[in-house]
Scaffold this motif. Structure first.
Motif, PDB file in Angstrom:
ATOM      1  N   LEU A 357       0.827  -1.209   0.000  1.00 15.44           N
ATOM      2  CA  LEU A 357       0.000   0.000   0.000  1.00 15.44           C
ATOM      3  C   LEU A 357       0.864   1.261   0.000  1.00 15.44           C
ATOM      4  O   LEU A 357       0.571   2.240  -0.698  1.00 15.44           O
ATOM      5  N   LEU A 358       1.947   1.243   0.787  1.00 17.94           N
ATOM      6  CA  LEU A 358       2.845   2.392   0.811  1.00 17.94           C
ATOM      7  C   LEU A 358       3.512   2.590  -0.557  1.00 17.94           C
ATOM      8  O   LEU A 358       3.679   3.719  -1.017  1.00 17.94           O
ATOM      9  N   ALA A 359       3.874   1.491  -1.180  1.00 19.43           N
ATOM     10  CA  ALA A 359       4.563   1.567  -2.468  1.00 19.43           C
ATOM     11  C   ALA A 359       3.681   2.162  -3.556  1.00 19.43           C
ATOM     12  O   ALA A 359       4.157   2.911  -4.419  1.00 19.43           O
ATOM     13  N   TYR A 360       2.383   1.853  -3.514  1.00 22.17           N
ATOM     14  CA  TYR A 360       1.485   2.265  -4.592  1.00 22.17           C
ATOM     15  C   TYR A 360       0.614   3.479  -4.264  1.00 22.17           C
ATOM     16  O   TYR A 360      -0.141   3.941  -5.115  1.00 22.17           O
ATOM     17  N   SER A 361       0.703   4.013  -3.028  1.00 21.86           N
ATOM     18  CA  SER A 361      -0.161   5.145  -2.661  1.00 21.86           C
ATOM     19  C   SER A 361       0.622   6.396  -2.281  1.00 21.86           C
ATOM     20  O   SER A 361       0.074   7.501  -2.340  1.00 21.86           O
ATOM     21  N   GLY A 362       1.879   6.229  -1.842  1.00 27.25           N
ATOM     22  CA  GLY A 362       2.635   7.382  -1.369  1.00 27.25           C
ATOM     23  C   GLY A 362       2.131   7.926  -0.048  1.00 27.25           C
ATOM     24  O   GLY A 362       2.552   8.990   0.396  1.00 27.25           O
ATOM     25  N   ALA A 363       1.236   7.180   0.602  1.00 23.93           N
ATOM     26  CA  ALA A 363       0.659   7.650   1.865  1.00 23.93           C
ATOM     27  C   ALA A 363       1.665   7.509   3.008  1.00 23.93           C
ATOM     28  O   ALA A 363       2.644   6.771   2.912  1.00 23.93           O
ATOM     29  N   ARG A 364       1.413   8.227   4.074  1.00 24.57           N
ATOM     30  CA  ARG A 364       2.225   8.091   5.284  1.00 24.57           C
ATOM     31  C   ARG A 364       1.870   6.768   5.960  1.00 24.57           C
ATOM     32  O   ARG A 364       0.732   6.308   5.886  1.00 24.57           O
ATOM     33  N   ALA A 365       2.848   6.196   6.667  1.00 24.87           N
ATOM     34  CA  ALA A 365       2.618   4.886   7.285  1.00 24.87           C
ATOM     35  C   ALA A 365       1.439   4.924   8.247  1.00 24.87           C
ATOM     36  O   ALA A 365       0.623   3.987   8.287  1.00 24.87           O
ATOM     37  N   GLN A 370      -4.002   3.038   9.983  1.00 24.19           N
ATOM     38  CA  GLN A 370      -5.270   3.242  10.669  1.00 24.19           C
ATOM     39  C   GLN A 370      -6.489   3.012   9.765  1.00 24.19           C
ATOM     40  O   GLN A 370      -7.627   3.287  10.175  1.00 24.19           O
ATOM     41  N   LEU A 371      -6.285   2.479   8.571  1.00 26.45           N
ATOM     42  CA  LEU A 371      -7.411   2.209   7.677  1.00 26.45           C
ATOM     43  C   LEU A 371      -8.403   1.221   8.291  1.00 26.45           C
ATOM     44  O   LEU A 371      -8.028   0.257   8.958  1.00 26.45           O
ATOM     45  N   ARG A 372      -9.682   1.466   8.017  1.00 29.26           N
ATOM     46  CA  ARG A 372     -10.765   0.571   8.422  1.00 29.26           C
ATOM     47  C   ARG A 372     -11.335  -0.097   7.174  1.00 29.26           C
ATOM     48  O   ARG A 372     -11.115   0.388   6.059  1.00 29.26           O
ATOM     49  N   PRO A 373     -12.074  -1.186   7.306  1.00 35.87           N
ATOM     50  CA  PRO A 373     -12.656  -1.814   6.108  1.00 35.87           C
ATOM     51  C   PRO A 373     -13.474  -0.844   5.264  1.00 35.87           C
ATOM     52  O   PRO A 373     -13.410  -0.876   4.021  1.00 35.87           O
ATOM     53  N   GLN A 374     -14.233   0.051   5.912  1.00 35.39           N
ATOM     54  CA  GLN A 374     -15.070   0.986   5.157  1.00 35.39           C
ATOM     55  C   GLN A 374     -14.276   2.057   4.440  1.00 35.39           C
ATOM     56  O   GLN A 374     -14.807   2.788   3.598  1.00 35.39           O
ATOM     57  N   ASP A 375     -12.983   2.177   4.758  1.00 37.26           N
ATOM     58  CA  ASP A 375     -12.142   3.176   4.084  1.00 37.26           C
ATOM     59  C   ASP A 375     -11.608   2.679   2.742  1.00 37.26           C
ATOM     60  O   ASP A 375     -10.968   3.440   2.014  1.00 37.26           O
ATOM     61  N   SER A 392     -11.779  10.886  10.345  1.00 37.64           N
ATOM     62  CA  SER A 392     -12.670  10.042  11.139  1.00 37.64           C
ATOM     63  C   SER A 392     -12.035   8.701  11.486  1.00 37.64           C
ATOM     64  O   SER A 392     -12.459   8.024  12.413  1.00 37.64           O
ATOM     65  N   ALA A 393     -10.986   8.317  10.739  1.00 37.59           N
ATOM     66  CA  ALA A 393     -10.283   7.068  11.026  1.00 37.59           C
ATOM     67  C   ALA A 393      -9.203   7.254  12.083  1.00 37.59           C
ATOM     68  O   ALA A 393      -8.744   6.286  12.693  1.00 37.59           O
ATOM     69  N   GLY A 394      -8.753   8.477  12.306  1.00 37.94           N
ATOM     70  CA  GLY A 394      -7.681   8.746  13.257  1.00 37.94           C
ATOM     71  C   GLY A 394      -6.975  10.038  12.895  1.00 37.94           C
ATOM     72  O   GLY A 394      -7.361  10.747  11.958  1.00 37.94           O
ATOM     73  N   SER A 426     -12.686  -3.994  13.203  1.00 36.37           N
ATOM     74  CA  SER A 426     -12.886  -2.546  13.176  1.00 36.37           C
ATOM     75  C   SER A 426     -11.726  -1.838  12.483  1.00 36.37           C
ATOM     76  O   SER A 426     -11.901  -0.765  11.910  1.00 36.37           O
ATOM     77  N   ARG A 427     -10.529  -2.454  12.530  1.00 34.81           N
ATOM     78  CA  ARG A 427      -9.339  -1.939  11.849  1.00 34.81           C
ATOM     79  C   ARG A 427      -8.729  -3.053  11.013  1.00 34.81           C
ATOM     80  O   ARG A 427      -8.780  -4.224  11.387  1.00 34.81           O
TER      81      ARG A 427
END
Length: 538
Positions: A357-365, A370-375, A392-394, A426-427
């Motif tokens: 996910l980090l490799a393909y999104s560039g998001a912070r760790a 903190q992703l949830r299933p609904q995210d 809302s996730a954190g 939940s997470r």
């Protein structure tokens, strides 16, 4: 009330007032910024000054009386503030005082605001000065902000004297308030008199009662550094991660100083401590933003509470090193493949999916952890699968960090979406702990992020072990570099990564079509993990 005087050498009326005997010693050497009509007069009181003398800059007797009264009112506030000494304001009081200035400025100018470009120039000059301070916290930059804001006439009218940290805090909040007022008056000048929707952010200003001296401690009683920090953390509602990190930082300070007593820490201790941290090889960013930040915040708060006679950290300089964070880089293709190859066979969800996910999104760790299933969901308009990074996730870093990041096609092919959307937890990557925000322990998210970093360090990649590449943040560097190399427009890259757009883009670039963001992510070639895979270029 004394009357305006005339002097033979000029036709202007003059103001003269003796400095009160009970404040003269403290008043000498001060520089006053005195309101005279629509102007201000800067007057430095010499070491031998006996009185205040200045021109009222008018020949009209009636106008001179009005200006005389205004100057007298201003000076009465100055003498009262000198008698009472510097005030210590809480953060809320500081914002409220800045709000009082905002309301006064808008009230004085809204009926006839003049030219819109004048207010725009004022706003931009203050913002530029604040940005200079963010980039470099120097005495020269503070003086520049003070020259622009000129707080003394306003403070004197309210009989308030601020020094040191308290004055700097007020300068920053006043800068925000005045730029907000300038924006409002700019709209007024353009014919827009709708109320400012953000005006309600300022608490009501109530002049504070002068603080009393703190009660003496009983013999043998001593407030410790960590006890004071615990009190401050509870009062301010610090996050568990901050409490954990700052507790370790302040413990290292007391270890260095060989004392736990709050009142025993000296400026020399702090200088020696930061020198020791540099010698240990810590980066300037870590020293400044974790270790030194914790000490400066604590001692500033403790001084405000009157637990200390002075702030020992006030002049402790930040660490500046040429070889610091600017040299950090992203993972090379080989390094990325090594990590992702190990992730393929991992048994835990964190190791299995988070590196991908980090490799393909560039998001912070932390955002991914903190992703949830609904995210993990389909965008309603485009039907594209996205990661919904939301507050809302954190906790997220700032407003720009809330965003939708399209899921790379390779992740969908690998089964991530199916796995995530079928989860009943939940997470996705850790189990929440009840009351974790109240017990002072590090959050489960932070623990998971750190354990992932430790796992990557254990893969024996030389650049990670040397600190050249961060074990988690290295993906973010790589993602950004890859998009640049693939000619993805800068605006799209910043939106994907949750960066604030700069300049006019931040004002005028609105919602970007999801397909454009998806196409930008999809430009990233899929990672091939076979040993002979050479289908990607750096």
């Amino acid at each position: 009330m004394p009357r305006p005087m005339k002097r033979s050498s000029t036709s202007y009326h003059q103001f003269v007032q003796r400095i009160p005997s009970d404040v003269i010693a403290k008043a000498r050497g001060r520089t006053l910024v005195i309101p005279v009509g629509s102007e201000t007069v800067t007057l430095a009181l010499s070491a031998k000054a006996q009185d205040v003398r200045l021109s009222l800059r008018t020949r009209d007797a009636a106008e001179a009386k009005l200006r005389q009264a205004a100057v007298l009112g201003y000076l009465e506030g100055v003498w009262r503030s000198v008698r009472e000494g510097p005030r210590t304001l809480t953060h809320q009081e500081t914002v409220a005082l800045a709000g009082d200035w905002y309301r006064a400025l808008v009230a004085d100018w809204s009926t006839d605001p003049g030219k819109a470009e004048n207010w725009e120039a004022m706003r931009e000059s203050i913002v530029d000065a604040q940005l200079d301070l963010v980039r470099e916290d120097t005495r020269e930059n503070w003086e520049q902000l003070e020259r622009l804001i000129r707080p003394d006439p306003f403070l004197a009218e309210r009989a308030i004297s601020l020094e040191g940290d308290g004055r700097q805090r007020f300068l920053m909040e006043a800068g925000k308030a005045l730029t907000q007022a300038a924006a409002m008056l700019q709209r007024n000048a353009d014919g827009d008199y709708r109320p400012d929707p953000d005006a309600a952010r300022f608490p009501a200003w109530t002049p504070p009662v002068p603080a009393l001296a703190p009660p003496r401690q009983q013999k043998g009683e001593q407030r410790t550094v960590l006890a004071a920090f615990s009190q401050m953390a509870k009062e301010r509602g610090y996050a568990p991660k901050t409490v954990s990190e700052w507790t370790r930082s302040l413990s290292s300070l007391t270890d260095h100083a060989q004392t736990t007593a709050l009142t025993s820490i000296t400026p020399d201790h702090l200088i020696g401590w930061t020198d020791e941290l540099v010698a240990r090889g810590l980066s300037a960013k870590t020293i400044n933003e974790t270790y030194l930040a914790s000490a400066k915040a604590l001692f500033r708060w403790a001084r405000g509470k009157l637990y200390l006679p002075s702030n020992p950290a006030f002049e402790t300089p930040k660490i500046i090193r040429r070889d610091d964070e600017s040299e950090k880089r992203g993972f090379t293709l080989s390094e990325a493949q090594t990590i992702l190859r190990k992730a393929e066979g991992a048994r835990t969800a964190v190791r299995r999916w988070v590196p991908w996910l980090l490799a393909y999104s560039g998001a912070r760790a932390g955002e991914v952890m903190q992703l949830r299933p609904q995210d993990v969901r389909k965008d309603e308009e485009s039907g594209i699968w996205v990661l919904d990074i939301t507050a809302s996730a954190g906790r997220i870093k700032n407003k720009a960090s809330a965003r939708l990041v399209p899921v790379h096609p390779h992740l969908i092919e690998k089964g991530f979406v199916t796995w995530a959307t079928s989860s009943k937890a939940s997470r996705l990557f850790y189990e929440e702990r009840e009351d974790e925000a109240e017990d002072g322990k590090r959050s489960r998210k932070s623990v998971a992020v750190n354990r992932l970093a430790d796992w990557v360090r254990g893969l024996d990649l030389p650049a990670v072990k040397s600190g050249e590449v961060s074990p988690n943040h290295g993906w973010r560097h790589r993602f950004s570099t890859e998009l640049v190399n693939l000619d993805v427009p800068d605006t799209l890259r910043k939106r994907l990564m949750g960066h604030t757009l700069e300049g006019q883009d931040n004002r005028y670039v609105g919602r970007i079509v999801m397909k454009r963001l998806h196409d930008a992510v999809a430009k990233l070639p899929a990672f091939a993990l076979t040993d002979d895979a050479e289908n990607r270029t750096e």
